[in-house]
Design a protein around this motif. Structure first.
Motif, PDB file in Angstrom:
ATOM      1  N   ASP A 117       0.883  -1.197   0.039  1.00 20.58           N
ATOM      2  CA  ASP A 117      -0.145   0.127  -0.025  1.00 20.58           C
ATOM      3  C   ASP A 117       0.828   1.046   0.199  1.00 20.58           C
ATOM      4  N   ARG A 118       2.188   1.141  -0.501  1.00 21.00           N
ATOM      5  CA  ARG A 118       2.851   2.336  -0.236  1.00 21.00           C
ATOM      6  C   ARG A 118       2.551   3.300  -1.580  1.00 21.00           C
ATOM      7  N   LEU A 120      -0.342   4.351  -1.932  1.00 26.15           N
ATOM      8  CA  LEU A 120      -1.069   5.331  -1.157  1.00 26.15           C
ATOM      9  C   LEU A 120      -0.658   5.915   0.078  1.00 26.15           C
ATOM     10  N   TYR A 121       0.168   5.057   0.623  1.00 26.03           N
ATOM     11  CA  TYR A 121       0.921   5.388   1.904  1.00 26.03           C
ATOM     12  C   TYR A 121       2.387   5.369   1.828  1.00 26.03           C
ATOM     13  N   ARG A 140       5.139   8.674   7.771  1.00 29.35           N
ATOM     14  CA  ARG A 140       4.269   7.947   7.029  1.00 29.35           C
ATOM     15  C   ARG A 140       2.840   8.456   7.403  1.00 29.35           C
ATOM     16  N   LYS A 141       2.108   8.340   6.459  1.00 26.46           N
ATOM     17  CA  LYS A 141       0.596   8.734   6.554  1.00 26.46           C
ATOM     18  C   LYS A 141       0.101   7.670   7.409  1.00 26.46           C
ATOM     19  N   ARG A 142      -0.781   8.010   8.255  1.00 23.23           N
ATOM     20  CA  ARG A 142      -1.674   7.121   9.027  1.00 23.23           C
ATOM     21  C   ARG A 142      -2.833   6.601   8.259  1.00 23.23           C
ATOM     22  N   LYS A 143      -3.057   5.193   8.472  1.00 26.56           N
ATOM     23  CA  LYS A 143      -4.373   5.015   7.731  1.00 26.56           C
ATOM     24  C   LYS A 143      -5.566   5.225   8.657  1.00 26.56           C
ATOM     25  N   LYS A 144      -6.680   4.875   7.942  1.00 24.93           N
ATOM     26  CA  LYS A 144      -8.022   5.176   8.829  1.00 24.93           C
ATOM     27  C   LYS A 144      -7.882   6.452   9.593  1.00 24.93           C
ATOM     28  N   SER A 145      -7.522   7.413   9.035  1.00 18.84           N
ATOM     29  CA  SER A 145      -7.589   8.836   9.593  1.00 18.84           C
ATOM     30  C   SER A 145      -8.593   9.650   9.003  1.00 18.84           C
ATOM     31  N   SER A 148      -5.653  14.089   7.377  1.00 17.35           N
ATOM     32  CA  SER A 148      -4.185  13.591   6.974  1.00 17.35           C
ATOM     33  C   SER A 148      -3.264  13.626   8.184  1.00 17.35           C
ATOM     34  N   TYR A 150       0.323  12.354   9.854  1.00 18.93           N
ATOM     35  CA  TYR A 150       1.729  11.719   9.513  1.00 18.93           C
ATOM     36  C   TYR A 150       2.323  11.540  10.745  1.00 18.93           C
TER      37      TYR A 150
END
Length: 341
Positions: A117-118, A120-121, A140-145, A148, A150
């Motif tokens: 998933d890099r 997207l993230y 790195r950007k956090r998922k499920k947030s 935005s 990081y």
């Protein structure tokens, strides 16, 4: 290569006489409280960044637009000067300490998009741009947030919020146009009695939506805590959302707060693009390229950032910024939601 008249028109630090060196010590621009700088510190003259760059051959101003096409190369290939020797004994301490006065800390940011998933993230890595390529930070950007968010870590393999290597984070508003940078302190809800464990706000970034729609350079405002008489950052520990750097700036409550802006690029008829002189540190046109300055001394580059390859960027910062502040400001420029390209 740009003609000499172009360089003069660019009103750049490389061609302007360096009068500001005698006029004021750049450190005084960032002091917001207490007594004036101590005598021994004020003697330590900080040359504006332009002065350091005088030794370099000013390269053709690089494009700073989102137009396609390669930036013109100068006739003589310029070797990018490496970062001065910087000792990083304690990484956590170093990345939160302001850059030494008179020293430009030259770094490189690489973006890793490989893996599941890099795309997207992506993970972003910050290294010193010298022979040893010392690792400083990863983000790195956090998922499920919802917004935005990081995470910034001092370990390239551990980007978890609960890990001991978590050093700070960058959080945006819903629009993705305003960002706040925190250190790794506690949320105000979990404050101890004297508030000493509460997180500090290290900086904030505001992107103005562009009146030209999708064309033309971005406009950025960077808000940072001021410095005290000992050249240390004034701690800003908001107790609620109405006391942070963004709200103080919005309400023009500028005690212990410094406002910086990106240096406006100049339109170049010959290349049909906006240009800035990065002194050979930036080689590719990108809307993400920027220089941050104080309005009272636009020759002193507090920070600059720009593309040198598809997934590589240079990031240089000066006093009073620290590595975490500069890296987080750079991460904000990658954000996909920016309605200001």
């Amino acid at each position: 290569a740009a003609t000499s008249s172009d360089e003069e028109d660019d009103s750049d630090s490389s061609t302007k006489p360096i009068r500001s060196e005698k006029k004021k010590n750049p450190a005084s621009l960032f002091q917001t409280g207490g007594d004036p700088p101590k005598e021994k510190k004020s003697k330590k003259k900080v040359p504006p960044k332009g002065a350091e760059s005088e030794a370099e051959t000013p390269e053709a101003q690089q494009k700073n637009s989102n137009k396609k096409g390669k930036a013109k190369k100068s006739k003589k290939k310029e070797e990018r000067p490496p970062s001065p020797v910087i000792e990083v004994d304690n990484l956590e301490e170093f990345v939160l300490q302001p850059a030494p006065q008179g020293v430009t800390v030259k770094c490189r940011v690489t973006r890793d998009k490989k893996g599941m998933d890099r795309g997207l993230y992506p993970t972003y890595y910050l290294h010193l741009d010298n022979d040893k390529k010392v690792f400083l930070l990863a983000g790195r950007k956090r998922k499920k947030s919802k917004t935005s968010n990081y995470l910034i870590s001092i370990d390239p393999t551990d980007l978890s919020r609960g890990g001991e290597n978590f050093i700070g984070k960058l959080r945006s508003n819903l629009m993705g146009t305003r960002f706040t940078v925190f250190d790794n302190g506690a949320n105000p809800d979990r404050a101890n009695a004297d508030w000493s464990n509460v997180r500090q706000e290290l900086s904030a970034v505001v992107y103005e939506t562009n009146v030209l729609g999708f064309k033309g350079p971005r406009k950025m405002t960077v808000i940072i805590p001021g410095m005290n008489a000992d050249c240390e950052r004034v701690p800003i520990r908001p107790r609620n959302d109405n006391d942070g750097l963004l709200m103080r700036w919005q309400n023009r409550n500028m005690d212990n707060v410094i406002e910086l802006h990106n240096k406006a690029p100049v339109w170049n008829d010959e290349t049909q693009s906006y240009v800035l002189n990065f002194h050979g540190r930036v080689t590719h046109a990108s809307v993400k390229n920027f220089q941050i300055v104080h309005s009272s001394d636009p020759d002193y580059i507090v920070m600059q950032f720009g593309r040198v390859a598809d997934d590589a960027f240079t990031m240089d910062y000066n006093y009073p910024l620290c590595a975490v502040q500069a890296f987080a400001i750079a991460l904000s420029s990658f954000d996909g939601k920016l309605a200001c390209e």
